[in-house]
Design a protein around this motif. Sequence first.
Motif, short mmCIF file in Angstrom:
data_model
loop_
_atom_site.label_atom_id
_atom_site.label_comp_id
_atom_site.label_asym_id
_atom_site.label_seq_id
_atom_site.Cartn_x
_atom_site.Cartn_y
_atom_site.Cartn_z
N ASP A 34 0.56 19.34 -40.83
CA ASP A 34 0.16 18.85 -39.46
C ASP A 34 -1.39 19.21 -39.21
O ASP A 34 -1.98 20.00 -39.56
N PRO A 35 -1.74 17.90 -39.06
CA PRO A 35 -3.54 18.02 -38.93
C PRO A 35 -4.03 19.10 -37.95
O PRO A 35 -4.93 19.88 -38.54
N ALA A 36 -3.29 19.48 -36.83
CA ALA A 36 -3.72 20.23 -35.90
C ALA A 36 -3.55 21.58 -36.59
O ALA A 36 -4.68 22.59 -36.54
N HIS A 37 -2.49 22.01 -37.34
CA HIS A 37 -2.23 23.16 -38.01
C HIS A 37 -3.32 23.50 -39.04
O HIS A 37 -3.50 24.35 -39.77
N ARG A 38 -3.79 22.36 -39.71
CA ARG A 38 -4.44 22.43 -41.02
C ARG A 38 -5.84 23.02 -40.59
O ARG A 38 -6.69 23.75 -41.42
N LYS A 39 -6.16 23.01 -39.48
CA LYS A 39 -7.61 23.52 -38.67
C LYS A 39 -7.39 25.10 -38.71
O LYS A 39 -8.36 25.58 -38.46
N ILE A 40 -6.24 25.61 -38.67
CA ILE A 40 -5.98 27.02 -38.34
C ILE A 40 -6.88 27.80 -39.00
O ILE A 40 -7.56 28.75 -38.83
N LEU A 41 -7.19 27.60 -40.45
CA LEU A 41 -7.68 28.45 -41.40
C LEU A 41 -9.36 28.05 -41.61
O LEU A 41 -9.64 28.41 -42.55
N ALA A 94 -13.21 27.26 -39.59
CA ALA A 94 -14.02 27.60 -38.46
C ALA A 94 -13.99 26.55 -37.23
O ALA A 94 -13.62 25.46 -37.41
N GLY A 95 -13.70 27.17 -36.19
CA GLY A 95 -13.57 26.20 -34.84
C GLY A 95 -11.98 26.05 -34.46
O GLY A 95 -11.71 25.37 -33.68
N ASN A 96 -11.31 26.90 -34.93
CA ASN A 96 -9.68 26.73 -34.59
C ASN A 96 -9.55 27.33 -33.23
O ASN A 96 -10.14 28.22 -32.92
N LYS A 97 -8.84 26.56 -32.53
CA LYS A 97 -8.47 26.77 -31.07
C LYS A 97 -7.13 27.11 -30.93
O LYS A 97 -6.79 27.37 -29.73
N LEU A 98 -6.04 27.13 -32.22
CA LEU A 98 -4.77 27.29 -31.72
C LEU A 98 -4.49 28.95 -32.03
O LEU A 98 -4.74 29.22 -32.97
N PRO A 99 -3.55 29.44 -31.01
CA PRO A 99 -3.16 30.62 -31.23
C PRO A 99 -2.30 30.80 -32.59
O PRO A 99 -1.33 30.02 -32.60
#
Length: 299
Positions: free
Chosen positions: A101-108, A110-115
């Motif tokens: 999921d592109p949104a989850h790929r950003k978790i790790l 900088a700039g992540n906003k997902l808990p």
Amino acid sequence: TAAGGNMSLAPVIICGMHRSGTSLVSRALDSIGLFTGDVKEHNNESVLFLTLNQWIFEQLNATWDNPANMRFVNDELAGYMLSVIGNILNGPSAVSYTGNDPAHRKILTAGNKLPWGWKDPRNTFTAEIWAAAFPDARLIHVCRNPLDVADSLRRREQETEQRHKQQLAQMKPEELDGTMRFQQSPRLFHLREGLAVWEDYTLQAIGLEQRFGANAIRVRYEDFLARPAQELARLAVFAGLEAGTEQLLAAVASFNPERRCAFSRNNELVTIYRDYRERYSMKALGYDRLTEDDRHTAA
């Protein structure tokens, strides 16, 4: 980047002794929006972070049921482990946590906003390493009365032994090749040893609470079952989750309050409890006394 200290939204690290309700709490948080991994095993543990925690334990020659060596982490070893962790979290293996999921790929990144976060009882002994990787990490300590913990561990060992005995009875002696893990932890056949492991985890977690300060919160399994929606709402605020009343109630609808202080229906366990409850670890978590809601036969 991961392990670099510049995460926009740091992880929620769920820790606490095995069989204390960490799975229950993490699944409830999952259901209201905390991402805890794409590929997980049956205890709701991210395979990536579980594997890394197991690797950290191996570096100290420690095991989950005998974690004493974890106190010998030194700066040089911690630095080496952080370098390895950073490489893995920034490498292709990270997809087992984030998924595609592109949104989850950003978790790790900088700039992540997902808990986000992960659950593993071993976090109790690795949380300070993770806090070095993610300086603003938050800690949830899940605890449970040790008589229930030790009894649960003992029964699990007995069930494992019985199941494997049945398998062995169907095998020829020459078929034994050593691949069967006959028991998970022979130590935990002994109730007093289960209590000792619980105390190791508890004293470590109490120290973590002090060191994490405002970034730490404790939840007792018994309170979580007695007031599930209220306790989950408290954890949601701590974890930065927005959940309405209906969502909270749905998340805890299947909880069984009868599992609270189940030991108090067992005379053997009640006798041990009366002897054990004056220990510092018991008093620190409020387990030196039982509320009327918790009381079945214990006094």
